[in-house]
Design an enzyme around this catalytic site. Structure first.
Site, PDB file in Angstrom:
ATOM      1  N   LYS A 104       1.045  -1.096  -0.036  1.00  0.00           N
ATOM      2  CA  LYS A 104      -0.022  -0.036  -0.027  1.00  0.00           C
ATOM      3  C   LYS A 104       0.701   1.190   0.189  1.00  0.00           C
ATOM      4  O   LYS A 104       1.098   1.886   1.000  1.00  0.00           O
ATOM      5  CB  LYS A 104      -0.719  -0.066   1.396  1.00  0.00           C
ATOM      6  CG  LYS A 104      -1.854  -1.196   1.328  1.00  0.00           C
ATOM      7  CD  LYS A 104      -2.913  -1.179   2.462  1.00  0.00           C
ATOM      8  CE  LYS A 104      -3.942  -2.295   2.298  1.00  0.00           C
ATOM      9  NZ  LYS A 104      -4.900  -1.961   3.498  1.00  0.00           N
ATOM     10  N   SER A 136      -8.279  -3.903   6.293  1.00  0.00           N
ATOM     11  CA  SER A 136      -7.693  -5.304   6.783  1.00  0.00           C
ATOM     12  C   SER A 136      -6.400  -5.201   7.864  1.00  0.00           C
ATOM     13  O   SER A 136      -5.386  -5.440   7.320  1.00  0.00           O
ATOM     14  CB  SER A 136      -7.320  -6.085   5.765  1.00  0.00           C
ATOM     15  OG  SER A 136      -6.543  -5.306   4.706  1.00  0.00           O
ATOM     16  N   ALA A 138      -3.890  -6.088  10.081  1.00  0.00           N
ATOM     17  CA  ALA A 138      -3.069  -7.694  10.073  1.00  0.00           C
ATOM     18  C   ALA A 138      -3.423  -8.155  11.546  1.00  0.00           C
ATOM     19  O   ALA A 138      -3.524  -9.322  11.582  1.00  0.00           O
ATOM     20  CB  ALA A 138      -1.678  -7.379   9.911  1.00  0.00           C
ATOM     21  N   LYS A 189      -4.902   6.653   1.352  1.00  0.00           N
ATOM     22  CA  LYS A 189      -5.446   6.833   2.828  1.00  0.00           C
ATOM     23  C   LYS A 189      -4.716   7.000   4.016  1.00  0.00           C
ATOM     24  O   LYS A 189      -5.023   7.487   4.903  1.00  0.00           O
ATOM     25  CB  LYS A 189      -6.715   5.434   2.895  1.00  0.00           C
ATOM     26  CG  LYS A 189      -6.096   4.198   2.843  1.00  0.00           C
ATOM     27  CD  LYS A 189      -5.180   3.633   4.055  1.00  0.00           C
ATOM     28  CE  LYS A 189      -4.562   2.305   3.620  1.00  0.00           C
ATOM     29  NZ  LYS A 189      -3.953   1.797   4.798  1.00  0.00           N
ATOM     30  N   ASP A 242     -11.046   1.369   3.467  1.00  0.00           N
ATOM     31  CA  ASP A 242      -9.868   1.303   4.255  1.00  0.00           C
ATOM     32  C   ASP A 242      -9.500   2.731   4.767  1.00  0.00           C
ATOM     33  O   ASP A 242      -8.792   2.822   5.649  1.00  0.00           O
ATOM     34  CB  ASP A 242      -8.996   0.990   2.976  1.00  0.00           C
ATOM     35  CG  ASP A 242      -7.466   0.362   3.547  1.00  0.00           C
ATOM     36  OD1 ASP A 242      -7.371   0.130   4.586  1.00  0.00           O
ATOM     37  OD2 ASP A 242      -6.590  -0.004   2.533  1.00  0.00           O
ATOM     38  N   THR A 246      -8.315   2.793   8.708  1.00  0.00           N
ATOM     39  CA  THR A 246      -6.783   3.521   8.991  1.00  0.00           C
ATOM     40  C   THR A 246      -7.014   4.724   9.810  1.00  0.00           C
ATOM     41  O   THR A 246      -5.793   5.161  10.440  1.00  0.00           O
ATOM     42  CB  THR A 246      -6.171   3.528   7.796  1.00  0.00           C
ATOM     43  OG1 THR A 246      -6.331   2.388   6.925  1.00  0.00           O
ATOM     44  CG2 THR A 246      -4.680   3.881   7.962  1.00  0.00           C
ATOM     45  N   SER A 252      -3.527   1.376  13.526  1.00  0.00           N
ATOM     46  CA  SER A 252      -2.892   1.955  12.296  1.00  0.00           C
ATOM     47  C   SER A 252      -1.673   2.944  12.757  1.00  0.00           C
ATOM     48  O   SER A 252      -1.531   3.783  13.775  1.00  0.00           O
ATOM     49  CB  SER A 252      -3.992   3.410  12.109  1.00  0.00           C
ATOM     50  OG  SER A 252      -3.381   4.021  10.876  1.00  0.00           O
ATOM     51  N   VAL A 277       7.655   0.448   9.225  1.00  0.00           N
ATOM     52  CA  VAL A 277       7.563   1.571   8.032  1.00  0.00           C
ATOM     53  C   VAL A 277       6.170   2.234   8.306  1.00  0.00           C
ATOM     54  O   VAL A 277       5.160   1.514   8.288  1.00  0.00           O
ATOM     55  CB  VAL A 277       7.628   0.924   6.718  1.00  0.00           C
ATOM     56  CG1 VAL A 277       7.214   1.850   5.623  1.00  0.00           C
ATOM     57  CG2 VAL A 277       9.042   0.263   6.452  1.00  0.00           C
ATOM     58  N   GLU A 279       3.776   4.349   5.994  1.00  0.00           N
ATOM     59  CA  GLU A 279       3.964   4.218   4.411  1.00  0.00           C
ATOM     60  C   GLU A 279       3.336   5.869   4.107  1.00  0.00           C
ATOM     61  O   GLU A 279       3.547   6.235   3.125  1.00  0.00           O
ATOM     62  CB  GLU A 279       3.128   3.154   3.728  1.00  0.00           C
ATOM     63  CG  GLU A 279       3.577   1.913   3.612  1.00  0.00           C
ATOM     64  CD  GLU A 279       4.613   1.644   2.714  1.00  0.00           C
ATOM     65  OE1 GLU A 279       4.908   2.688   1.787  1.00  0.00           O
ATOM     66  OE2 GLU A 279       5.073   0.753   2.537  1.00  0.00           O
TER      67      GLU A 279
END
Length: 345
Positions: A104, A136, A138, A189, A242, A246, A252, A277, A279
């Site tokens: 992503k 989603s 994890a 997002k 999403d 998030t 998040s 990371v 993103e």
């Protein structure tokens, strides 16, 4: 059926767990030896998914070639900054191997979507490439909490093959043809989640967060349509779905990073504190450049970029957004078709 997951971070490990539960023989590649040993010896990945128990049968290795050997399905789940490192291994995949990428983010400095970058460097890859995205986390997927995602591909056959491989009673997978929209929704997002975290860290309320999410979706859609996406995609799982998860979840990293920035930490201190990371940082600068190239207005992204660069404070960013010139809410986002059609069989 043999599958390989490249990347033993939280998302890669969660997807590997889904595949194991769907009777795949799964090998996951871990960059860190201690992560591979934790998975193999204890059935855990405490670095990225603390407290989670992984399914029996998941095997981890530190050699990508070993992980890829005999794989019929490959899931690319590394951070966007590591995609280029995987290129030598991905180039060697057989023409009948299905590649699903779960990244992503953007590949910099080109600011390309991951699938576009792969297509540039591996001719013909789009005939067996899919992208997975959607709300989603994890941490919840690995606990088998009900989750819905979307798989997009230029090929109906590839999209449905990925759907069959990943879909379980707890992990529902839809198919889509709009690869551009699904990828952009998953990457952009994260920028808005940074903003939502900033607002929460400043002690602002639900009204502010709702405004950021709603107007954030508007600018995500503007850029997406300019880059060839269908606007309808952003009302689905890869877009608003999403975005919601998030911007609101404790899981998040981007939201957490925004909160820490609002508390006065520098960007380097925030990234060191999170240890994984984020993103949204890279995505902010990529989107800023893409917006300039396309002539698209993205005021939230621009304000967050200035915060990340240390040019303005989080509170100044909010003031900047609230004092913009008057505008009309509903915007024309282009003449793209409402739905995208599969181009390949």
């Amino acid at each position: 059926m043999k599958a390989c997951v490249l990347g033993a971070g939280s998302w890669g490990t969660a997807l590997a767990s889904v595949l194991v539960s769907n009777q795949w023989d799964v090998t996951i590649w871990a960059r860190r030896l201690e992560v591979a040993e934790d998975i193999n010896l204890r059935g855990r990945n405490e670095r990225y998914l603390p407290g989670a128990r992984l399914p029996a049968g998941l095997r981890a290795v530190t050699d990508p070639e070993d992980a890829l050997r005999h794989a019929e399905l490959v899931v690319l789940a590394v951070p966007s900054g590591a995609v280029a490192d995987m290129l030598p291994f991905l180039r060697g995949l057989g023409e009948d191997v299905l590649l699903v990428h779960a990244v992503k983010g953007f590949v910099r400095p080109d600011n390309l979507r991951v699938s576009a970058w792969l297509e540039r460097h591996i001719p013909g890859i789009e005939r067996r490439l899919a992208v997975i995205s959607g709300p989603s986390h994890a941490e919840e997927v690995v606990r088998q909490l009900p989750t819905t995602v979307v798989v997009a591909s230029a090929s109906r056959r590839v999209a449905e093959s990925a759907q069959d491989a990943l879909m379980t009673e707890r992990f529902r997978v839809y198919t889509q043809a709009d690869v551009v929209g699904v990828e952009l929704g998953g990457a952009l997002k994260n920028i808005i989640a940074l903003g939502a975290g900033l607002a929460e860290g400043l002690g602002l309320g639900d009204n502010t967060r709702a405004a950021l999410m709603t107007r954030g979706l508007a600018e995500i859609t503007r850029l997406g349509v300019a880059l060839g996406a269908s606007p309808l995609t952003f009302s689905g799982l890869a877009g608003i779905g999403d975005l919601i998860v998030t911007c609101t979840s404790e899981h998040s990293r981007n939201h957490r990073a925004g909160r820490l920035l609002a508390k006065g930490l520098s960007l380097s201190e925030v990234l060191a504190s999170i240890g994984m990371v984020v993103e949204g940082v890279h995505a902010t600068f990529a989107a800023e450049q893409l917006a300039k190239d396309c002539g698209v207005e993205m005021p939230i992204t621009h304000a967050i970029a200035r915060v990340l660069m240390g040019e303005i404070s989080p509170s100044e960013a909010i003031e900047l957004l609230m004092t913009r010139d008057k505008n009309h809410e509903m915007e024309v986002v282009g003449a793209q078709p409402l739905t995208a059609e599969f181009r390949l069989p």
